[in-house]
Design an enzyme around this catalytic site. Structure first.
Site, PDB file in Angstrom:
ATOM      1  N   GLU A 166       0.680  -1.239  -0.099  1.00 14.55           N
ATOM      2  CA  GLU A 166      -0.041  -0.013  -0.049  1.00 14.55           C
ATOM      3  C   GLU A 166       0.912   1.274   0.088  1.00 14.55           C
ATOM      4  O   GLU A 166       0.666   2.041   1.022  1.00 14.55           O
ATOM      5  CB  GLU A 166      -0.870   0.094   1.285  1.00 14.55           C
ATOM      6  CG  GLU A 166      -1.859  -0.967   1.278  1.00 14.55           C
ATOM      7  CD  GLU A 166      -3.227  -0.946   2.347  1.00 14.55           C
ATOM      8  OE1 GLU A 166      -2.836  -0.033   2.832  1.00 14.55           O
ATOM      9  OE2 GLU A 166      -4.218  -1.622   2.280  1.00 14.55           O
ATOM     10  N   GLU A 377      -5.529  -8.536   0.995  1.00 15.42           N
ATOM     11  CA  GLU A 377      -6.052  -8.238   2.065  1.00 15.42           C
ATOM     12  C   GLU A 377      -7.795  -7.868   2.153  1.00 15.42           C
ATOM     13  O   GLU A 377      -7.925  -7.260   0.982  1.00 15.42           O
ATOM     14  CB  GLU A 377      -5.709  -6.788   2.870  1.00 15.42           C
ATOM     15  CG  GLU A 377      -4.412  -6.958   3.446  1.00 15.42           C
ATOM     16  CD  GLU A 377      -3.753  -5.839   4.228  1.00 15.42           C
ATOM     17  OE1 GLU A 377      -4.376  -4.920   4.631  1.00 15.42           O
ATOM     18  OE2 GLU A 377      -2.580  -5.515   4.073  1.00 15.42           O
TER      19      GLU A 377
HETATM   20  C1  BGP Z   1      -4.388  -1.736   5.499  1.00 21.30           C
HETATM   21  C2  BGP Z   1      -2.996  -2.166   5.977  1.00 21.30           C
HETATM   22  C3  BGP Z   1      -2.855  -3.250   7.053  1.00 21.30           C
HETATM   23  C4  BGP Z   1      -4.031  -2.920   8.019  1.00 21.30           C
HETATM   24  C5  BGP Z   1      -5.609  -2.877   7.262  1.00 21.30           C
HETATM   25  C6  BGP Z   1      -6.835  -2.634   8.236  1.00 21.30           C
HETATM   26  O1  BGP Z   1      -4.527  -0.386   5.037  1.00 21.30           O
HETATM   27  O2  BGP Z   1      -2.250  -2.752   5.035  1.00 21.30           O
HETATM   28  O3  BGP Z   1      -1.854  -3.105   7.618  1.00 21.30           O
HETATM   29  O4  BGP Z   1      -3.986  -2.146   9.193  1.00 21.30           O
HETATM   30  O5  BGP Z   1      -5.171  -1.965   6.385  1.00 21.30           O
HETATM   31  O6  BGP Z   1      -6.666  -1.019   8.542  1.00 21.30           O
HETATM   32  P1  BGP Z   1      -6.880  -0.421  10.057  1.00 21.30           P
HETATM   33  O7  BGP Z   1      -5.881  -1.159  10.890  1.00 21.30           O
HETATM   34  O8  BGP Z   1      -6.814   1.073   9.791  1.00 21.30           O
HETATM   35  O9  BGP Z   1      -8.243  -0.692  10.190  1.00 21.30           O
END
Ligand code: BGP
Length: 476
Positions: A166, A377
């Site tokens: 990301e 993800e």
């Molecule tokens: C993505 C990241 C992850 C994870 C996920 C959930 O952007 O790659 O590392 O954190 O989002 O986001 P959040 O923890 O802000 O809910």
């Protein structure tokens, strides 16, 4: 007739080093920019940090055991750069190399395919101190050297590599919204650092291909397709602006080695265009710099409307409170701004819930880039309740994931090649800005303030549901 999931589909889950490992000063590890950032008052939710996280560093065998129990076919995790090179470059820390070596061997012994993310945001602090990290071209050689060290150490066993996680998120949060390290608010610096990030990414990918390592390599991008709020052409144009600026600008350079002209023109007008040298273009357009797949992190879609010049708002704003309805307006002056979508429900953190959006994301990537997609993800951040009997009834998460699995199935039926699906996340873990109460896992990790904070692991209802999905290759 719907096409079924391919036989070798990689059903899995994902994590990132800083969010699970803990042991932030053990095993010879150097400090990362996150180790420092979380100590700045007010930067994370109630000052939470990853010093201990869910202690995966010491409990990885127990976690892999649980993955095997769920029947996971793949596990995506990231390597902490500062465990391998405590100073970012120079001397290798063998203890760090061994930690991931043991983890990879353990996964393989349990028939779980390791999917390795090279960079998931935890830049060695030493490189930030030495030359301001991503803002210096010096990072290109250091990143390639780090990646090369990993390819040489694990390339005989690892078949899937994610270079950068990301880039859009860590660049925008780091250099525009000041909500990630190095906490800067400067679009010009952001686009300059981002261009260097692209060069580092291309150089590492090129190295991988030129040295004939087995396996596939690509970057993971957080793509949230943009809808127009209605059929007004002004709003349709705003949605196109959002796609160009927030999606194509980032993904095109991976796939084609060039930035969209529309965004480049806008940057020149704003005086924030990064310097692109002829040798940069050569590197970015080199066929060896092309990814083998596009990594897709999908959580939600955005709905936008026209944003009259100067009536602008900041580039983005987030709800980190977990109180629905507290997200602020976001957008780019003159280009687009956020709008409500009356057709979609939201999570407690105001993320739109939109499984069809995943199908759209997959189709768009397929038509624009002609690359297979690895969904690296997808998941639901929610408050979970641990019952007295240690059960967690997360039917809302099952519902969310089931709908998204259906959307992937539909996209495959549409003709999109999808390699796998690693949900966010396997165990609960640290949410960068939202602390430990925003949970994503199939496995609950006990960190509740009132209880003993023993970090015990308890499979949630969704764990058993996913086990069934995997066992039936997506039928559930
Ligand atoms: C993505 C990241 C992850 C994870 C996920 C959930 O952007 O790659 O590392 O954190 O989002 O986001 P959040 O923890 O802000 O809910």
């Amino acid at each position: 007739q719907l096409k079924a999931f391919p036989k070798d589909f990689l059903w899995g889950s994902a994590s990132a080093a800083y969010q699970i490992e803990g042991a932030y000063r053990e095993g010879g590890k150097g400090l990362s920019v996150w180790d420092k950032f979380v100590r700045i008052p007010g930067k994370t939710y109630e000052g939470t940090n990853g010093d201990v996280a869910v202690d995966h560093y010491h409990r990885y065998q127990e976690d892999v055991e649980l993955m095997a129990k769920a029947g996971l076919k793949a596990y995506r995790f990231s390597i902490a750069w500062s465990r391998i090179f405590p100073e970012g470059n120079g001397k290798v820390n063998e203890e760090g190399v061994k930690f991931y070596d043991d983890l990879i061997n353990d996964l393989i012994a349990h028939n779980i395919e390791p999917v390795v993310t090279i960079y998931h945001w935890d830049l060695p602090q030493a490189l930030q101190d030495a030359y301001q990290g991503w803002e210096s071209r010096k990072i290109i050689d250091d990143f390639v050297n780090y990646a090369k060290t990993l390819f040489e150490a694990y390339g005989d066993r690892v078949k899937y590599w994610v270079t950068l996680n990301e880039q859009n998120v860590f660049m925008q949060h780091g250099y525009l919204m000041a909500s990630h390290p190095p906490a800067v608010t400067d679009p010009k610096r952001m686009y300059a650092a981002n261009h260097i990030g692209n060069l580092a990414n291309a150089a590492a990918t090129k190295y991988f291909h030129e040295h004939h390592f087995q396996g596939k390599i690509g970057a993971s991008f957080a793509y949230s397709p943009n809808y127009a709020v209605d059929a007004d052409p002004e709003n349709q144009l705003a949605a196109d602006n959002a796609e160009q600026m927030n999606a194509y600008y980032w993904m095109d350079v991976y796939a084609y080695g060039r930035y969209p002209d529309v965004v480049r023109q806008w940057q020149i007008e704003q005086g924030i265009a990064p310097e692109i040298k002829p040798e940069d273009t050569e590197l970015l357009e080199d066929p060896h710099s092309r990814p083998d797949f596009m990594g897709l992190n999908y959580y939600q879609t955005n709905t936008v409307q026209a944003n009259p010049l100067k009536d602008g708002v900041g580039l983005a704003a987030e709800n980190t409170s977990g109180k629905k309805g507290t997200a602020q307006e976001s957008g780019i002056p003159g280009a687009f701004k956020s709008a409500e979508n009356e057709h979609l429900q939201k999570t407690d953190w105001d993320w739109n819930i939109d499984p069809i959006g995943l199908r759209i994301a997959l189709r768009r990537i397929n038509s624009r880039y002609h690359l297979p997609v690895l969904i690296t993800e997808n998941g639901l951040g929610a408050f979970d309740t641990l019952e007295a009997d240690h059960e967690i009834h997360d039917d809302y998460r099952i519902h969310f994931l089931r709908e998204h699995v259906k959307a992937i199935h539909d996209a495959i039926s549409d003709g999109v090649q999808v390699i796998g699906y690693t949900t966010w996340s396997f165990t609960d873990l640290l949410s960068w800005l939202n602390g430990y109460r925003k949970r994503y896992g199939f496995v609950y990790v006990n960190r509740d303030e009132e209880s003993e904070k023993d970090l015990a692991r308890y499979p949630k209802d969704s764990f058993y549901w996913y086990k069934q999905v995997i066992a039936t290759n997506g039928e559930d």
